[in-house]
Design a protein around this motif. Structure first.
Motif, PDB file in Angstrom:
ATOM      1  N   LEU A 105      19.124  37.286  98.097  1.00 59.78           N
ATOM      2  CA  LEU A 105      20.285  36.590  98.897  1.00 59.78           C
ATOM      3  C   LEU A 105      21.458  36.638  97.933  1.00 59.78           C
ATOM      4  N   ARG A 106      22.202  36.924  96.386  1.00 56.45           N
ATOM      5  CA  ARG A 106      23.397  36.982  95.387  1.00 56.45           C
ATOM      6  C   ARG A 106      23.965  36.674  96.535  1.00 56.45           C
ATOM      7  N   ASP A 107      24.201  38.107  97.324  1.00 55.61           N
ATOM      8  CA  ASP A 107      26.353  38.167  97.958  1.00 55.61           C
ATOM      9  C   ASP A 107      26.207  36.977  99.265  1.00 55.61           C
ATOM     10  N   ASP A 108      24.930  36.764  99.609  1.00 55.69           N
ATOM     11  CA  ASP A 108      25.434  34.881 100.805  1.00 55.69           C
ATOM     12  C   ASP A 108      25.398  34.816  99.645  1.00 55.69           C
ATOM     13  N   LEU A 109      24.570  33.818  98.629  1.00 57.10           N
ATOM     14  CA  LEU A 109      25.702  32.655  98.287  1.00 57.10           C
ATOM     15  C   LEU A 109      26.471  32.406  97.348  1.00 57.10           C
ATOM     16  N   TYR A 110      27.062  33.418  96.934  1.00 56.07           N
ATOM     17  CA  TYR A 110      28.376  33.726  97.151  1.00 56.07           C
ATOM     18  C   TYR A 110      29.568  33.562  97.970  1.00 56.07           C
ATOM     19  N   LYS A 111      29.115  34.050  98.649  1.00 57.32           N
ATOM     20  CA  LYS A 111      30.140  33.526  99.918  1.00 57.32           C
ATOM     21  C   LYS A 111      30.314  32.580 100.430  1.00 57.32           C
ATOM     22  N   LYS A 112      28.786  32.075 100.747  1.00 61.27           N
ATOM     23  CA  LYS A 112      29.078  30.588 101.235  1.00 61.27           C
ATOM     24  C   LYS A 112      29.537  29.314  99.774  1.00 61.27           C
ATOM     25  N   SER A 113      29.826  29.673  98.066  1.00 65.65           N
ATOM     26  CA  SER A 113      29.695  29.167  97.344  1.00 65.65           C
ATOM     27  C   SER A 113      31.452  29.039  97.672  1.00 65.65           C
ATOM     28  N   MET A 114      31.572  30.060  97.801  1.00 62.37           N
ATOM     29  CA  MET A 114      33.389  30.107  98.403  1.00 62.37           C
ATOM     30  C   MET A 114      33.358  29.986  99.815  1.00 62.37           C
ATOM     31  N   ASP A 115      33.386  29.916 100.591  1.00 64.72           N
ATOM     32  CA  ASP A 115      33.370  28.725 102.417  1.00 64.72           C
ATOM     33  C   ASP A 115      33.790  27.565 100.797  1.00 64.72           C
ATOM     34  N   VAL A 116      33.004  27.124 100.371  1.00 65.96           N
ATOM     35  CA  VAL A 116      32.662  25.736 100.476  1.00 65.96           C
ATOM     36  C   VAL A 116      34.346  25.052  99.059  1.00 65.96           C
ATOM     37  N   MET A 117      34.577  25.981  97.847  1.00 61.45           N
ATOM     38  CA  MET A 117      35.715  26.346  98.154  1.00 61.45           C
ATOM     39  C   MET A 117      36.934  26.130  98.353  1.00 61.45           C
ATOM     40  N   GLU A 118      37.092  27.028  99.166  1.00 57.28           N
ATOM     41  CA  GLU A 118      38.083  27.218 100.439  1.00 57.28           C
ATOM     42  C   GLU A 118      37.719  25.306 101.491  1.00 57.28           C
ATOM     43  N   MET A 119      37.235  25.370 101.028  1.00 56.91           N
ATOM     44  CA  MET A 119      37.540  24.212 102.251  1.00 56.91           C
ATOM     45  C   MET A 119      37.555  23.209 101.987  1.00 56.91           C
ATOM     46  N   ALA A 120      37.025  23.090 100.326  1.00 61.24           N
ATOM     47  CA  ALA A 120      38.102  21.959  99.320  1.00 61.24           C
ATOM     48  C   ALA A 120      39.166  22.451  99.247  1.00 61.24           C
ATOM     49  N   LEU A 121      39.761  22.917  98.749  1.00 60.31           N
ATOM     50  CA  LEU A 121      41.101  23.076  98.322  1.00 60.31           C
ATOM     51  C   LEU A 121      42.406  23.896  99.201  1.00 60.31           C
ATOM     52  N   LYS A 122      41.658  24.142 100.631  1.00 64.78           N
ATOM     53  CA  LYS A 122      42.409  24.057 101.627  1.00 64.78           C
ATOM     54  C   LYS A 122      44.518  22.993 102.243  1.00 64.78           C
ATOM     55  N   SER A 123      43.632  22.333 101.515  1.00 66.31           N
ATOM     56  CA  SER A 123      45.347  21.465 101.764  1.00 66.31           C
ATOM     57  C   SER A 123      45.792  21.707 100.214  1.00 66.31           C
ATOM     58  N   ALA A 124      45.731  22.189  99.264  1.00 63.82           N
ATOM     59  CA  ALA A 124      46.149  21.908  97.894  1.00 63.82           C
ATOM     60  C   ALA A 124      47.040  23.538  98.054  1.00 63.82           C
ATOM     61  N   ALA A 125      48.480  23.079  97.381  1.00 68.41           N
ATOM     62  CA  ALA A 125      49.422  24.122  96.793  1.00 68.41           C
ATOM     63  C   ALA A 125      48.754  24.841  96.142  1.00 68.41           C
ATOM     64  N   GLU A 126      49.131  26.093  95.535  1.00 69.11           N
ATOM     65  CA  GLU A 126      48.583  27.062  95.090  1.00 69.11           C
ATOM     66  C   GLU A 126      49.424  26.325  93.624  1.00 69.11           C
ATOM     67  N   ASP A 127      50.425  25.954  93.030  1.00 66.70           N
ATOM     68  CA  ASP A 127      50.927  25.422  92.036  1.00 66.70           C
ATOM     69  C   ASP A 127      49.729  24.153  91.827  1.00 66.70           C
ATOM     70  N   ASP A 128      49.730  23.387  92.396  1.00 66.86           N
ATOM     71  CA  ASP A 128      48.519  22.080  92.026  1.00 66.86           C
ATOM     72  C   ASP A 128      47.128  22.756  91.750  1.00 66.86           C
ATOM     73  N   ILE A 129      47.016  24.048  92.184  1.00 66.73           N
ATOM     74  CA  ILE A 129      45.203  24.315  91.809  1.00 66.73           C
ATOM     75  C   ILE A 129      45.454  25.149  90.541  1.00 66.73           C
ATOM     76  N   GLN A 130      46.575  25.421  90.248  1.00 60.48           N
ATOM     77  CA  GLN A 130      46.885  26.114  89.421  1.00 60.48           C
ATOM     78  C   GLN A 130      47.000  25.288  87.907  1.00 60.48           C
ATOM     79  N   ARG A 131      47.458  23.984  88.231  1.00 59.70           N
ATOM     80  CA  ARG A 131      47.705  23.007  87.239  1.00 59.70           C
ATOM     81  C   ARG A 131      45.859  21.768  87.239  1.00 59.70           C
ATOM     82  N   PHE A 132      45.550  22.021  88.114  1.00 63.44           N
ATOM     83  CA  PHE A 132      44.571  21.196  87.706  1.00 63.44           C
ATOM     84  C   PHE A 132      43.275  22.473  87.368  1.00 63.44           C
ATOM     85  N   LYS A 133      43.939  23.320  87.534  1.00 61.54           N
ATOM     86  CA  LYS A 133      42.333  24.080  86.634  1.00 61.54           C
ATOM     87  C   LYS A 133      42.466  23.563  85.793  1.00 61.54           C
ATOM     88  N   ALA A 134      43.649  23.779  84.512  1.00 59.15           N
ATOM     89  CA  ALA A 134      44.356  23.730  83.405  1.00 59.15           C
ATOM     90  C   ALA A 134      43.892  22.558  82.668  1.00 59.15           C
TER      91      ALA A 134
END
Length: 130
Positions: free
Chosen positions: A78-107
């Protein structure tokens, strides 16, 4: 709560499996510490994943009291499928965030984790003095 796949896995269960792709053979205790989860939460989730034939507990070769967690062939498949689903969730969570905001948030998150690690180290060092 959103569920994934035939097994109806929760996002937490997917995170646990993902952690074990990297740290297979760890104990439940170490898994909980690494993921900052309560022991009861980890126990319930691992029990469920064992029931689904995605994980198995094995006795430690070095400590007969300890059990280690291992992925089953089913979870590995299931590894590849679970990874893709996790990335889909992350993309959904970050869809309205600007790249600068994402980088600041990570920091900021890295800074929080570093602070907590240092605090844990300080408490363990203090405890060792007595």
């Amino acid at each position: 709560m959103r569920r994934f796949g035939e097994e109806k896995l929760s996002f937490l269960q997917i995170r646990i499996i993902g952690r074990l792709y990297i740290y297979e053979g760890c104990s439940q205790r170490d898994l909980g510490k690494a993921m900052n989860l309560d022991a009861m939460v980890v126990s319930r989730q691992v029990d469920r994943l064992v029931e689904l034939d995605l994980l198995e507990r094995r006795m430690s070769e070095t400590d007969r009291r300890a059990r280690r967690l291992y992925l089953t062939n089913r979870a590995i498949a299931l590894r590849d499928d679970l990874y893709k689903k996790s990335m889909d969730v992350m993309e959904m969570a970050l869809k309205s965030a600007a790249e600068d905001d994402i980088q600041r948030f990570k920091a900021v998150l890295v800074s929080f984790v570093d602070n907590l690690k240092q605090d844990q180290f300080d408490r363990e060092t203090e405890r060792d003095r007595f």
